[in-house]
Design a protein around this motif. Structure first.
Motif, PDB file in Angstrom:
ATOM      1  N   THR A   1      -2.732  -1.099   8.085  1.00 11.23           N
ATOM      2  CA  THR A   1      -2.902  -2.394   7.417  1.00 11.23           C
ATOM      3  C   THR A   1      -4.079  -3.180   7.966  1.00 11.23           C
ATOM      4  OG1 THR A   1      -1.502  -3.664   8.942  1.00 11.23           O
ATOM      5  CG2 THR A   1      -0.384  -2.514   7.127  1.00 11.23           C
TER       6      THR A   1
ATOM      7  N   ASP B   1      -3.224  -6.492   9.761  1.00 12.75           N
ATOM      8  CA  ASP B   1      -2.613  -7.570   8.990  1.00 12.75           C
ATOM      9  C   ASP B   1      -1.112  -7.316   8.872  1.00 12.75           C
ATOM     10  OD1 ASP B   1      -5.141  -8.607   8.627  1.00 12.75           O
ATOM     11  OD2 ASP B   1      -5.374  -7.797   6.600  1.00 12.75           O
TER      12      ASP B   1
ATOM     13  N   CYS C   1       1.894  -7.208   6.428  1.00 10.64           N
ATOM     14  CA  CYS C   1       2.117  -7.082   4.985  1.00 10.64           C
ATOM     15  C   CYS C   1       3.594  -7.293   4.674  1.00 10.64           C
ATOM     16  CB  CYS C   1       1.648  -5.718   4.494  1.00 10.64           C
ATOM     17  SG  CYS C   1      -0.137  -5.464   4.700  1.00 10.64           S
ATOM     18  N   THR C   2       3.855  -8.253   3.797  1.00  6.55           N
ATOM     19  CA  THR C   2       5.220  -8.677   3.528  1.00  6.55           C
ATOM     20  C   THR C   2       5.758  -8.198   2.190  1.00  6.55           C
ATOM     21  OG1 THR C   2       4.393 -10.731   2.564  1.00  6.55           O
ATOM     22  CG2 THR C   2       4.931 -10.759   4.917  1.00  6.55           C
TER      23      THR C   2
ATOM     24  N   GLU D   1       2.944 -13.075  -4.870  1.00  3.72           N
ATOM     25  CA  GLU D   1       2.157 -12.368  -3.860  1.00  3.72           C
ATOM     26  C   GLU D   1       1.516 -11.101  -4.395  1.00  3.72           C
ATOM     27  OE1 GLU D   1       4.166 -12.125   0.120  1.00  3.72           O
ATOM     28  OE2 GLU D   1       5.797 -13.061  -1.010  1.00  3.72           O
TER      29      GLU D   1
ATOM     30  N   PRO E   1       7.306 -14.889   3.530  1.00  7.23           N
ATOM     31  CA  PRO E   1       6.208 -14.982   4.505  1.00  7.23           C
ATOM     32  C   PRO E   1       6.492 -15.937   5.658  1.00  7.23           C
ATOM     33  CG  PRO E   1       5.377 -15.117   2.259  1.00  7.23           C
ATOM     34  CD  PRO E   1       6.859 -15.225   2.166  1.00  7.23           C
TER      35      PRO E   1
ATOM     36  N   ARG F   1      -6.683 -10.441  12.937  1.00  6.28           N
ATOM     37  CA  ARG F   1      -6.908 -11.652  12.142  1.00  6.28           C
ATOM     38  C   ARG F   1      -5.649 -12.510  12.038  1.00  6.28           C
ATOM     39  NH1 ARG F   1      -9.746  -7.794   8.617  1.00  6.28           N
ATOM     40  NH2 ARG F   1      -7.729  -7.514   7.612  1.00  6.28           N
TER      41      ARG F   1
ATOM     42  N   ASP G   1      -3.671 -12.184   9.536  1.00  9.28           N
ATOM     43  CA  ASP G   1      -3.485 -12.435   8.109  1.00  9.28           C
ATOM     44  C   ASP G   1      -2.136 -11.897   7.635  1.00  9.28           C
ATOM     45  OD1 ASP G   1      -5.955 -13.539   8.125  1.00  9.28           O
ATOM     46  OD2 ASP G   1      -6.934 -12.002   6.898  1.00  9.28           O
ATOM     47  N   VAL G   2      -1.574 -12.581   6.664  1.00  8.44           N
ATOM     48  CA  VAL G   2      -0.338 -12.154   6.002  1.00  8.44           C
ATOM     49  C   VAL G   2      -0.678 -11.898   4.546  1.00  8.44           C
ATOM     50  CG1 VAL G   2       2.001 -12.830   5.356  1.00  8.44           C
ATOM     51  CG2 VAL G   2       1.092 -13.476   7.599  1.00  8.44           C
ATOM     52  N   ARG G   3      -0.347 -10.709   4.062  1.00  8.21           N
ATOM     53  CA  ARG G   3      -0.749 -10.322   2.703  1.00  8.21           C
ATOM     54  C   ARG G   3       0.149  -9.205   2.200  1.00  8.21           C
ATOM     55  NH1 ARG G   3      -3.189  -5.316   2.909  1.00  8.21           N
ATOM     56  NH2 ARG G   3      -4.203  -4.711   4.866  1.00  8.21           N
ATOM     57  N   PRO G   4       0.043  -8.855   0.920  1.00  8.49           N
ATOM     58  CA  PRO G   4       0.771  -7.683   0.412  1.00  8.49           C
ATOM     59  C   PRO G   4       0.108  -6.386   0.881  1.00  8.49           C
ATOM     60  CG  PRO G   4       0.209  -9.222  -1.354  1.00  8.49           C
ATOM     61  CD  PRO G   4      -0.592  -9.626  -0.163  1.00  8.49           C
TER      62      PRO G   4
ATOM     63  N   THR H   1      -1.034  -2.584  -0.341  1.00  7.25           N
ATOM     64  CA  THR H   1      -1.498  -2.110  -1.652  1.00  7.25           C
ATOM     65  C   THR H   1      -0.921  -0.759  -2.060  1.00  7.25           C
ATOM     66  OG1 THR H   1      -3.480  -1.195  -0.599  1.00  7.25           O
ATOM     67  CG2 THR H   1      -3.647  -3.405  -1.527  1.00  7.25           C
TER      68      THR H   1
END
Length: 363
Positions: free
Chosen positions: A146, A149, A151-152, A203, A281, A299, A301-304, A306
């Motif tokens: 990831t 990051d 990923c949620t 999201e 999140p 970073r 970062d929180v994101r989906p 893919t």
């Protein structure tokens, strides 16, 4: 190197050369050997899952660390240069496995907590291990590339075949039959508009429905009596595989012309499809890992995510996907590609972030 002396990069240097694309036996042996050498007592169940735990037998908080040891074909040999490890599985998912091992070995659960490492053998194909995994966790961290990051959420993936049935006839008299291929026109229109009235996920965005393969007809001078169309569905919560099948079939039945029979069935497989999942999140699992990743150099970062993952099997319990490496970079595909790699600094960073997260959640 983590506090207990386990070095995730040294483990990765041993793991990547071990081919695990056609048979995971040798890689599982290395994993079991590593667990035993670091004081764990692993078991391998009938589905090939490798499981090790520490902490309370009846915990209030049970954290599960999961990833897989299988890789896609072909096997690509190991090499290392300038702080980068190349080879099949370096980022998907032996790099994440190395980081998870560091966290598991460092974990010192409180009297009411438990940590389990659960490693599956068949994620890249049918997820037979994950489907049979008998681990009842409260929180899950799934190791995948990831880019550090957190990923949620991830879309699910379903696949199925639309079957159109007509009546064969001589092509010189087309009106004397019912042309199954001609009926594709309204079907394709229905696929394009299938999600028009469905809200996008906050999201993951909108679901997608893509025709991917088609075949039909037997002779070039004959009205075709049958046509088959394979579709790929990337779902978003709360859609299930059965719900999608029923909804699509109802839609298709409403658009096919008179004289054409229509059916839709999901592709048969021995395990459930990987459905979509989404974790809040703001959940402590998410914020703890994101803060730890940022603190040690990521970073944060929180994101989906893919790609579809076995994380879907653990939802609706809170689950996140996290690890070193990337699915793709500015030059193109990395995971599953001939140029697969992971940076050793990222492996160490992921390991430290996971060590801190596990300590916060269960110690």
């Amino acid at each position: 190197m983590t506090g207990d002396g386990f070095d995730p990069v040294s483990f990765l240097e041993r793991a990547v050369p071990v081919a695990s694309n056609e048979d995971v036996g040798a890689m599982r042996d290395l994993l079991v050997e590593t667990l035993e050498a670091n004081g764990a007592d692993p078991t391998v169940d009938d589905a090939g899952n490798t499981v090790a735990s520490k902490g309370a037998s009846d915990p209030e908080t049970h954290l599960v660390l999961n990833t897989h040891i299988d890789t896609v074909s072909p096997h690509i040999p190991y090499s290392r240069e300038d702080g980068t490890i190349h080879g099949r599985g370096s980022c998907d998912a032996k790099g994440p496995l190395a980081a998870l091992l560091a966290a598991f070995f460092s974990a010192d659960p409180a009297s009411d907590s438990r940590v389990t490492l659960a490693i599956t053998p068949d994620e890249e194909l049918l997820s037979t291990g994950a489907a049979a995994l008998d681990v009842d966790g409260d929180l899950y961290i799934v190791g995948e590339p990831t880019g550090l990051d957190v990923c949620t959420a991830a879309k699910g993936r379903f696949e199925g075949t639309v079957t159109l049935g007509g009546v064969a006839a001589h092509a010189a008299e087309p009106d004397s039959g019912s042309n199954a291929i001609d009926a594709l026109a309204p079907v394709l229109d229905a696929l394009r508009s299938f999600d028009d009235d469905r809200p996008a996920h906050p999201e993951l965005g909108p679901a997608t429905l893509t025709p991917t393969m088609v075949d039909g007809g037997e002779n070039s001078n004959q009205v075709p009596a049958e046509c088959r169309l394979v579709v790929d569905r990337r779902s978003v919560p709360p859609e299930t595989a059965d719900g999608f099948r029923s909804s699509l079939l109802e839609t298709l039945e409403s658009v096919v012309p008179e004289g054409i029979d229509v059916g839709f069935e999901l592709t048969e497989r021995p395990t459930p499809f990987l459905e979509a999942f989404a974790t809040d999140p703001d959940h402590d699992l998410v914020t703890t890992l994101a803060d730890a990743s940022q603190r040690v150099g990521g970073r944060g970062d929180v994101r989906p995510f893919t790609a579809a993952t076995e994380a879907s099997y653990f939802s609706p319990a809170p689950v996140v996907v996290f690890g070193p490496g990337v699915l793709a970079d500015d030059e193109g595909a990395v995971a599953h590609a001939d140029r697969e790699y992971v940076h050793t600094d990222d492996v160490r960073t992921a390991a430290e972030a996971l060590v801190q997260t596990v300590d916060h959640l269960v110690s």
